[in-house]
Design an enzyme around this catalytic site. Structure first.
Site, PDB file in Angstrom:
ATOM      1  N   GLU A 155       0.779  -1.225  -0.119  1.00 43.25           N
ATOM      2  CA  GLU A 155      -0.139  -0.180   0.086  1.00 43.25           C
ATOM      3  C   GLU A 155       0.822   1.369   0.051  1.00 43.25           C
ATOM      4  O   GLU A 155       2.114   1.054   0.633  1.00 43.25           O
ATOM      5  CB  GLU A 155      -0.981   0.100   1.166  1.00 43.25           C
ATOM      6  N   LYS A 204       3.636 -16.585  -1.003  1.00 40.69           N
ATOM      7  CA  LYS A 204       3.098 -15.431  -0.385  1.00 40.69           C
ATOM      8  C   LYS A 204       3.250 -15.226   1.159  1.00 40.69           C
ATOM      9  O   LYS A 204       3.789 -14.333   1.804  1.00 40.69           O
ATOM     10  CB  LYS A 204       1.819 -15.220  -0.702  1.00 40.69           C
ATOM     11  N   GLY A 253      11.379   0.785  14.806  1.00 38.07           N
ATOM     12  CA  GLY A 253      10.491   1.834  14.884  1.00 38.07           C
ATOM     13  C   GLY A 253       9.321   1.267  15.931  1.00 38.07           C
ATOM     14  O   GLY A 253       9.905   0.788  16.869  1.00 38.07           O
ATOM     15  N   CYS A 260      -2.023  -6.662   6.293  1.00 41.30           N
ATOM     16  CA  CYS A 260      -1.250  -7.936   5.927  1.00 41.30           C
ATOM     17  C   CYS A 260      -0.370  -8.349   6.753  1.00 41.30           C
ATOM     18  O   CYS A 260      -0.520  -9.701   7.096  1.00 41.30           O
ATOM     19  CB  CYS A 260      -0.505  -7.369   4.704  1.00 41.30           C
ATOM     20  N   ARG A 327      -5.904   0.491   9.378  1.00 37.22           N
ATOM     21  CA  ARG A 327      -6.232  -0.997   9.802  1.00 37.22           C
ATOM     22  C   ARG A 327      -5.219  -1.400  10.626  1.00 37.22           C
ATOM     23  O   ARG A 327      -3.829  -1.344  10.105  1.00 37.22           O
ATOM     24  CB  ARG A 327      -6.609  -2.011   8.608  1.00 37.22           C
TER      25      ARG A 327
END
Ligand code: UGA
Length: 432
Positions: A155, A204, A253, A260, A327
């Site tokens: 994204e 994946k 971080g 995902c 999300r």
């Protein structure tokens, strides 16, 4: 080629637009008639750089169509992509009911040979189940192939990732669909890996889990760096320049979030368990990710002591830069923890504020601010929670003057510690 994409979420819409851009004719199907109407009227339901122009251009060229009818999509296309959500369930497994539903819908409209491609992220063995379902629900004995073709777009960089993929993975159960699938992807000039469906599905989950592992590794290192006085950015740079390791996805971080990584890790652990393997390594990746946020919140409470009624500015609400998606956003999680301690927040995100409002309702405790430089006004502390590049351009002297106490917690290591100290801030970041 003539292609249908079922589901116009992040993956479906961007994939459809990019397929149209390289010359295919694309029918984007969604069962949400309202969404289809918005798209038909030229509206884009998500923020993704470059997407609006791409959609407009291809609709105008007559290559990109939107419809609420699966039947129309199936009738007009040679290859049908499934790109519907596969949301997580409380036990970590994946809800495959949308995939199953679409498989049945496709089966009901099949009249001749079609290639049905699963693009959604699914556990290994899903393609076999989809084929079984279509066979069971098809009205006539019609021929078809089910292909697994996982999507690797990020994204915020989705158009770029799709137009210039590192690789294309095509999982097949027979050779028949291979030529057509190659034809779909030839314009993208990427290496194409043809393999079996189970391996494609595993690629994946294995790739996303490995990337999450890299981030957790960097976050674990950040704890050691804090304890020893080393600098995690120097350490990961020094490591990453070894070509076998690579510098990317080693930014320490607040941990990873989004729709995902957390979901795919849980799903991969769950499916591994079902297959008889306890994937303890990945459980630790999850554990480090959760701990990273707890350590950061402790840093804030150790410094500010009591949070009740403290005014804290928060820059960033989206789960990462270049997106409005909140999300599973670490930034939202952080805000919720601060609110629980009684803090009053002034928050800002370049794109994510609308989607954040239902999760962090505006009111006495949460104020939405339109200008990033105005966020710190009167604040006891400022927190950077998302890696938006514009936060490196803050008007720091103005902010220093406007804050009640000039304390900055940089959860994404965007600012320079020496400069912050020079400007008179108490500055705390991650692992340095
Ligand atoms: C991820 C993968 O990168 C894509 O390849 C994949 O297609 C996608 O999931 C998916 O399965 O659909 P995405 O979730 O969009 O993409 O975003 P990423 O850029 O991977 O970032 C995920 C999270 O990791 C963010 O919260 C980000 O802040 C965090 N992150 C990333 C770090 O904390 N450190 C890093 O070095 C990199």
């Amino acid at each position: 080629m003539k292609l249908a994409i079922i589901g116009t979420g992040y993956v479906g819409l961007v994939t459809g637009a990019c397929f149209a851009e390289v010359g295919h004719t694309v029918y984007c199907v969604d069962n949400n008639a309202e969404k289809v109407a918005v798209l038909q009227a030229g509206g884009i339901p998500i923020y993704e750089p470059g997407l609006a122009e791409l959609v407009q251009r291809n609709v105008a060229a007559g290559r990109l169509h939107f419809t609420a009818s699966t039947e129309e999509g199936v009738a007009k296309s040679e290859v049908i992509f499934i790109a519907v959500p596969t949301p997580p369930q409380p036990d970590g497994s994946v809800d495959l009911s949308y995939i199953e539903g679409v498989a049945r819908e496709i089966a009901a409209c099949l009249t001749g040979y079609r290639i049905i491609v699963d693009k959604s992220t699914v556990p290994v063995k899903t393609a076999e189940k989809v084929a079984e379902t279509i066979r069971r629900y098809a009205k006539t004995k019609v021929e078809f192939d089910v292909v697994s073709n996982p999507e690797f777009l990020r994204e915020g960089f989705a158009v770029d990732d799709l137009m210039r993929p590192d690789r294309v993975v095509i999982g097949v159960a027979s050779q028949r669909p291979v030529a057509a699938m190659r034809e779909v992807y030839t314009p993208f000039n990427a290496p194409i890996i043809v393999t079996d469906t189970n391996s494609a599905e595993l690629i994946k989950h294995a790739a996303n889990s490995f990337l999450a592992l890299k981030i957790s590794y960097a976050n674990a290192l950040s704890a050691i760096c804090e304890a020893s006085g080393a600098n995690v950015q120097e350490v990961t740079r020094g490591m990453g320049l070894d070509a076998r390791i690579g510098t990317r996805f080693l930014n320490a971080g607040l941990g990873f979030g989004g729709s995902c990584f957390p979901k795919d890790l849980s799903a991969f652990i769950h499916i591994s368990e079902q297959l008889g393997y306890d994937f303890r390594l990945l459980k630790e990746v999850q554990h480090i990710n959760a701990e990273q946020m707890t350590r950061f919140v402790k840093k804030i409470t150790d410094t500010l002591w009591v949070l009740r009624d403290k005014r804290i500015g928060v820059l960033g609400l989206a789960f990462k830069q270049n997106t409005d998606d909140v999300r599973q956003s670490p930034a939202i999680d952080l805000c919720q923890r601060l609110l629980k301690e009684g803090a009053k927040l002034r928050v800002y995100d370049p794109e994510g504020m609308d989607k954040a409002r239902p999760l962090l309702p505006p009111g006495e405790a949460v104020t939405y601010v339109d200008d990033m430089n105005a966020v710190p006004e009167g604040c006891d502390a400022l927190v950077i929670a998302t890696e938006w590049p514009q936060f490196t351009q803050l008007d720091l002297p103005r902010i220093r003057k406007a804050m009640a106490t000039p304390i900055v917690f940089d959860g994404r290591n965007l600012l320079d510690p020496a400069e912050m100290e020079h400007l008179g801030f108490i500055y705390k970041s991650v692992g340095r």
